[in-house]
Design an enzyme around this catalytic site. Structure first.
Site, PDB file in Angstrom:
ATOM      1  N   GLY A 196       2.634 -10.106 -42.972  1.00 21.84           N
ATOM      2  CA  GLY A 196       2.356  -8.153 -43.815  1.00 21.84           C
ATOM      3  C   GLY A 196       3.565  -7.894 -43.659  1.00 21.84           C
ATOM      4  CB  SER A 250      -3.168   2.583 -34.912  1.00 27.82           C
ATOM      5  OG  SER A 250      -3.086   3.590 -35.509  1.00 27.82           O
ATOM      6  CB  ALA A 251      -0.744   6.415 -32.611  1.00 31.01           C
ATOM      7  CE1 TYR A 261      -5.826   0.901 -40.303  1.00 32.24           C
ATOM      8  CE2 TYR A 261      -5.072   2.606 -39.160  1.00 32.24           C
ATOM      9  CZ  TYR A 261      -4.949   1.053 -39.382  1.00 32.24           C
ATOM     10  OH  TYR A 261      -4.458   0.796 -38.411  1.00 32.24           O
ATOM     11  CE  LYS A 268      -5.833  -1.426 -36.919  1.00 29.26           C
ATOM     12  NZ  LYS A 268      -5.699  -2.349 -37.390  1.00 29.26           N
ATOM     13  CG  ASN A 323      -1.306   5.909 -48.981  1.00 29.56           C
ATOM     14  OD1 ASN A 323      -1.509   6.380 -49.961  1.00 29.56           O
ATOM     15  ND2 ASN A 323      -1.830   4.763 -48.972  1.00 29.56           N
ATOM     16  CG  LEU A 326       8.405  10.627 -44.033  1.00 27.78           C
ATOM     17  CD1 LEU A 326       7.725  11.635 -45.503  1.00 27.78           C
ATOM     18  CD2 LEU A 326       9.002  10.844 -43.766  1.00 27.78           C
ATOM     19  NE  ARG A 369       2.611  12.014 -38.267  1.00 22.55           N
ATOM     20  CZ  ARG A 369       1.973  13.318 -38.405  1.00 22.55           C
ATOM     21  NH1 ARG A 369       2.622  14.262 -37.526  1.00 22.55           N
ATOM     22  NH2 ARG A 369       1.164  13.804 -39.159  1.00 22.55           N
ATOM     23  N   PRO A 419      -4.695  17.248 -45.491  1.00 26.20           N
ATOM     24  CG  PRO A 419      -6.195  17.571 -47.275  1.00 26.20           C
ATOM     25  CD  PRO A 419      -4.813  16.208 -47.034  1.00 26.20           C
ATOM     26  N   GLY A 420      -6.492  16.313 -42.660  1.00 28.42           N
ATOM     27  CA  GLY A 420      -6.249  15.372 -41.275  1.00 28.42           C
ATOM     28  C   GLY A 420      -5.111  15.387 -40.598  1.00 28.42           C
TER      29      GLY A 420
HETATM   30  P1  NAD Z   1       0.375  -5.403 -43.576  1.00 26.57           P
HETATM   31  O1  NAD Z   1      -1.179  -4.732 -44.882  1.00 26.57           O
HETATM   32  O2  NAD Z   1       1.393  -5.490 -44.011  1.00 26.57           O
HETATM   33  O3  NAD Z   1      -0.389  -7.034 -43.007  1.00 26.57           O
HETATM   34  C1  NAD Z   1      -1.491  -6.917 -42.858  1.00 26.57           C
HETATM   35  C2  NAD Z   1      -1.339  -8.421 -42.833  1.00 26.57           C
HETATM   36  O4  NAD Z   1      -2.782  -8.996 -43.094  1.00 26.57           O
HETATM   37  C3  NAD Z   1      -1.396  -8.250 -44.073  1.00 26.57           C
HETATM   38  O5  NAD Z   1      -0.192  -9.829 -44.952  1.00 26.57           O
HETATM   39  C4  NAD Z   1      -2.774  -9.158 -45.316  1.00 26.57           C
HETATM   40  O6  NAD Z   1      -2.923  -9.962 -46.352  1.00 26.57           O
HETATM   41  C5  NAD Z   1      -3.812  -9.190 -44.126  1.00 26.57           C
HETATM   42  N1  NAD Z   1      -5.047  -9.140 -44.344  1.00 26.57           N
HETATM   43  C6  NAD Z   1      -5.732  -8.595 -44.109  1.00 26.57           C
HETATM   44  N2  NAD Z   1      -7.307  -8.791 -44.158  1.00 26.57           N
HETATM   45  C7  NAD Z   1      -6.801  -9.683 -43.610  1.00 26.57           C
HETATM   46  C8  NAD Z   1      -7.786 -11.113 -43.449  1.00 26.57           C
HETATM   47  N3  NAD Z   1      -9.364 -10.711 -44.099  1.00 26.57           N
HETATM   48  N4  NAD Z   1      -7.791 -12.711 -43.498  1.00 26.57           N
HETATM   49  C9  NAD Z   1      -6.084 -13.049 -43.736  1.00 26.57           C
HETATM   50  N5  NAD Z   1      -4.985 -12.662 -43.567  1.00 26.57           N
HETATM   51  C10 NAD Z   1      -5.676 -10.778 -43.904  1.00 26.57           C
HETATM   52  O7  NAD Z   1       0.168  -3.950 -41.880  1.00 26.57           O
HETATM   53  P2  NAD Z   1       1.098  -3.747 -41.774  1.00 26.57           P
HETATM   54  O8  NAD Z   1       2.093  -2.473 -41.579  1.00 26.57           O
HETATM   55  O9  NAD Z   1       2.395  -4.767 -40.768  1.00 26.57           O
HETATM   56  O10 NAD Z   1      -0.255  -3.249 -40.264  1.00 26.57           O
HETATM   57  C11 NAD Z   1       0.039  -4.764 -39.142  1.00 26.57           C
HETATM   58  C12 NAD Z   1      -1.281  -4.214 -38.537  1.00 26.57           C
HETATM   59  O11 NAD Z   1      -0.728  -3.184 -37.384  1.00 26.57           O
HETATM   60  C13 NAD Z   1      -2.682  -3.844 -38.894  1.00 26.57           C
HETATM   61  O12 NAD Z   1      -3.809  -4.145 -38.273  1.00 26.57           O
HETATM   62  C14 NAD Z   1      -2.322  -1.861 -38.856  1.00 26.57           C
HETATM   63  O13 NAD Z   1      -4.052  -1.605 -38.921  1.00 26.57           O
HETATM   64  C15 NAD Z   1      -1.650  -2.167 -38.060  1.00 26.57           C
HETATM   65  N6  NAD Z   1      -0.524  -0.888 -37.934  1.00 26.57           N
HETATM   66  C16 NAD Z   1       0.606  -0.856 -38.699  1.00 26.57           C
HETATM   67  C17 NAD Z   1       0.634   0.702 -38.839  1.00 26.57           C
HETATM   68  C18 NAD Z   1       1.458   1.308 -39.181  1.00 26.57           C
HETATM   69  O14 NAD Z   1       2.247   2.170 -39.913  1.00 26.57           O
HETATM   70  N7  NAD Z   1       2.044  -0.199 -40.339  1.00 26.57           N
HETATM   71  C19 NAD Z   1       0.369   1.224 -37.557  1.00 26.57           C
HETATM   72  C20 NAD Z   1      -0.241   1.539 -36.543  1.00 26.57           C
HETATM   73  C21 NAD Z   1      -1.134  -0.265 -36.494  1.00 26.57           C
HETATM   74  N1  UDP Z   2       4.501  13.588 -45.977  1.00 24.27           N
HETATM   75  C1  UDP Z   2       5.374  14.227 -46.426  1.00 24.27           C
HETATM   76  N2  UDP Z   2       4.669  12.960 -47.687  1.00 24.27           N
HETATM   77  C2  UDP Z   2       5.069  12.050 -47.731  1.00 24.27           C
HETATM   78  C3  UDP Z   2       4.281  11.700 -46.416  1.00 24.27           C
HETATM   79  C4  UDP Z   2       4.474  12.088 -45.463  1.00 24.27           C
HETATM   80  O1  UDP Z   2       5.504  15.078 -46.045  1.00 24.27           O
HETATM   81  O2  UDP Z   2       4.811  11.301 -49.267  1.00 24.27           O
HETATM   82  C5  UDP Z   2       4.839  13.804 -43.981  1.00 24.27           C
HETATM   83  C6  UDP Z   2       3.713  13.350 -43.655  1.00 24.27           C
HETATM   84  O3  UDP Z   2       3.171  14.667 -43.519  1.00 24.27           O
HETATM   85  C7  UDP Z   2       3.893  13.202 -42.082  1.00 24.27           C
HETATM   86  C8  UDP Z   2       4.941  12.731 -42.073  1.00 24.27           C
HETATM   87  O4  UDP Z   2       5.478  12.754 -43.305  1.00 24.27           O
HETATM   88  O5  UDP Z   2       4.081  14.658 -41.336  1.00 24.27           O
HETATM   89  C9  UDP Z   2       4.388  10.920 -42.018  1.00 24.27           C
HETATM   90  O6  UDP Z   2       3.800  10.285 -42.624  1.00 24.27           O
HETATM   91  P1  UDP Z   2       3.049   9.097 -42.467  1.00 24.27           P
HETATM   92  O7  UDP Z   2       1.825   9.074 -43.958  1.00 24.27           O
HETATM   93  O8  UDP Z   2       4.023   7.845 -42.618  1.00 24.27           O
HETATM   94  O9  UDP Z   2       2.340   8.394 -40.799  1.00 24.27           O
HETATM   95  P2  UDP Z   2       1.316   9.555 -40.151  1.00 24.27           P
HETATM   96  O10 UDP Z   2       1.125  10.982 -40.835  1.00 24.27           O
HETATM   97  O11 UDP Z   2       0.848   8.658 -40.366  1.00 24.27           O
HETATM   98  O12 UDP Z   2       1.600   9.517 -38.782  1.00 24.27           O
END
Ligand code: NAD
Ligand code: UDP
Length: 352
Positions: free
Chosen positions: A10, A124-125, A148, A152, A197, A199, A230, A292-293
């Site tokens: 990932g 996650s935050a 989601y 966490k 989804n 930014l 953010r 929303p949210g």
């Molecule tokens: P990502 O989707 O790119 O990576 C997650 C990986 O896990 C993917 O490669 C997916 O194929 C694999 N995966 C999912 N379910 C699986 C399963 N049951 N078995 C084996 N593999 C599986 O996401 P990322 O952005 O790299 O995020 C990694 C972790 O960090 C996740 O747990 C996510 O929730 C957390 N996280 C991500 C963000 C973000 O903004 N990217 C922020 C906070 C937390």
């Molecule tokens: N955002 C936006 N347009 C988009 C995606 C996100 O204006 O297409 C805004 C969103 O409202 C937030 C910031 O960008 O203020 C970061 O959004 P993101 O979804 O990347 O992260 P999260 O909100 O989960 O922290």
């Protein structure tokens, strides 16, 4: 001894694998590629000039996991595998609880069976819910506002219980803020399925022409310019935070949470301006209602990670944008180009 990386193909996992390999760690990767491509792991191998075993496997596959722990001497696990879309989680909560929560339970049971009790978990935050106060510190109240986030939060609680029951466990709960950017080489980066989804990938897809224009969700928040603020953190800084957390849990026991953020907040309009400067491209946008949210402002206090893990983010917003753009420019369709497809078809289905 090796580090088992779940979800290593990932976005964050692949960057962390490169850092681990560069630091001399041996790794074993499992990923079911539900949200990633095997090509990412090929590129990790190219970038690090190192080989490692990777398995196409679901962490819910107990027999498969058992085999991996038997075949490899695993010292610790970095657990990225999980589903991560807030919107999707509201539509299919059972899938999220099954994958994220049951997946982690399966993994921990197998770790216990094989006497591996060192774990770095991707939190996650989002576990801070709608915190009114910034910068956010680790002791702030925790809550979840969607399934989601609840996976966490619940996982954090499960892991705390695990340590309460058996003090040999050593667990780092890493609460990421907003990961963006890509490896300097432009070879690995974020490759979201469908319409992004988040930014930054949305902006880069506008710049490359895959999306027509950015929709900014709200410009009347109580912030410097009315748009949401953010804490954007470069994914390589984030990856390095995992190495520091790993070093910490290798030499101690306990369970502790750390914010991984920069401590600085940037608005949507500031991000657009920084990206335009980095890329030289114009990003057309329109303003829509608040999503929303969404909260107005969210940024971390990274002081605890600095004090205890000796980690702090180094890379600024300009470089985050430059690196995100380089990745997008060199890979307009992410990992999916014709060459990659040829390689994929030639590869065996189970172990790559
Ligand atoms: P990502 O989707 O790119 O990576 C997650 C990986 O896990 C993917 O490669 C997916 O194929 C694999 N995966 C999912 N379910 C699986 C399963 N049951 N078995 C084996 N593999 C599986 O996401 P990322 O952005 O790299 O995020 C990694 C972790 O960090 C996740 O747990 C996510 O929730 C957390 N996280 C991500 C963000 C973000 O903004 N990217 C922020 C906070 C937390
Ligand atoms: N955002 C936006 N347009 C988009 C995606 C996100 O204006 O297409 C805004 C969103 O409202 C937030 C910031 O960008 O203020 C970061 O959004 P993101 O979804 O990347 O992260 P999260 O909100 O989960 O922290």
């Amino acid at each position: 001894m090796a580090i088992l990386v779940t979800g290593g193909a990932g976005y964050i996992g692949s960057h962390t694998c490169v850092e681990l390999l560069n630091q001399g760690f041996d790794i074993v990767v499992i990923d079911n590629f539900s949200n990633s491509k095997p090509e990412a792991l090929e590129r990790v191998k190219q970038l690090s000039k190192r080989r490692f075993k990777s398995y196409s496997m679901n962490i819910l596959d107990s027999c498969g996991l058992d085999r991996i722990f038997q075949e490899h001497e695993i010292e610790a696990v970095i657990h990225f595998a999980g589903l991560k879309s807030v919107g999707e989680s509201a539509k299919m909560p059972l899938q999220y609880y099954h994958n994220n929560l049951n997946g982690t339970l399966h993994l921990c049971r197998m770790m216990e069976k094989h006497n591996v009790r060192k774990l770095v978990f991707s939190s996650s935050a989002t576990v801070y819910g709608h915190s009114e106060i910034c910068p956010i510190k680790e002791h702030f109240p925790l809550t979840a506002t969607n399934p989601y986030g609840r996976t966490k939060l619940m996982t954090e609680e499960v892991l705390r219980d695990l340590y309460q029951a058996d003090s040999r466990w050593s667990i780092a709960l890493l609460r990421y803020f907003n990961p963006v950017g890509a490896h300097k080489s432009g070879r690995i980066g974020e490759d979201p399925n469908g319409i992004p989804n988040n930014l930054m990938p949305y902006i880069t897809q506008v710049a490359i022409g895959r999306q027509e224009k950015l929709t900014i969700f709200g410009d009347s928040y109580n912030t410097k310019d009315g748009t949401g603020v953010r804490d954007y953190i470069h994914v390589v800084d984030l990856a390095r935070g995992h190495i520091k957390a790993l070093e910490k849990i290798r030499n101690s026991t306990g369970v502790d949470a750390y914010n991984l953020g920069t401590g600085k907040g940037y608005s949507v309009l500031e991000m657009v301006a920084a990206f335009e400067q980095a890329s030289g491209r114009n990003i057309p946008f329109s303003i829509a209602d608040n999503r929303p949210g969404d909260v107005a402002v969210c940024y971390a206090s990274p002081a605890k990670a600095k004090e205890i893990l000796d980690w702090e983010a180094q890379i600024d917003i300009q470089e985050m944008c430059e690196d995100a753009w380089r990745w997008q420019l060199q890979n307009p369709n992410g990992y999916e180009n014709e060459d990659n497809l040829v390689t994929l078809h030639a590869r065996s289905a189970n172990v790559i």
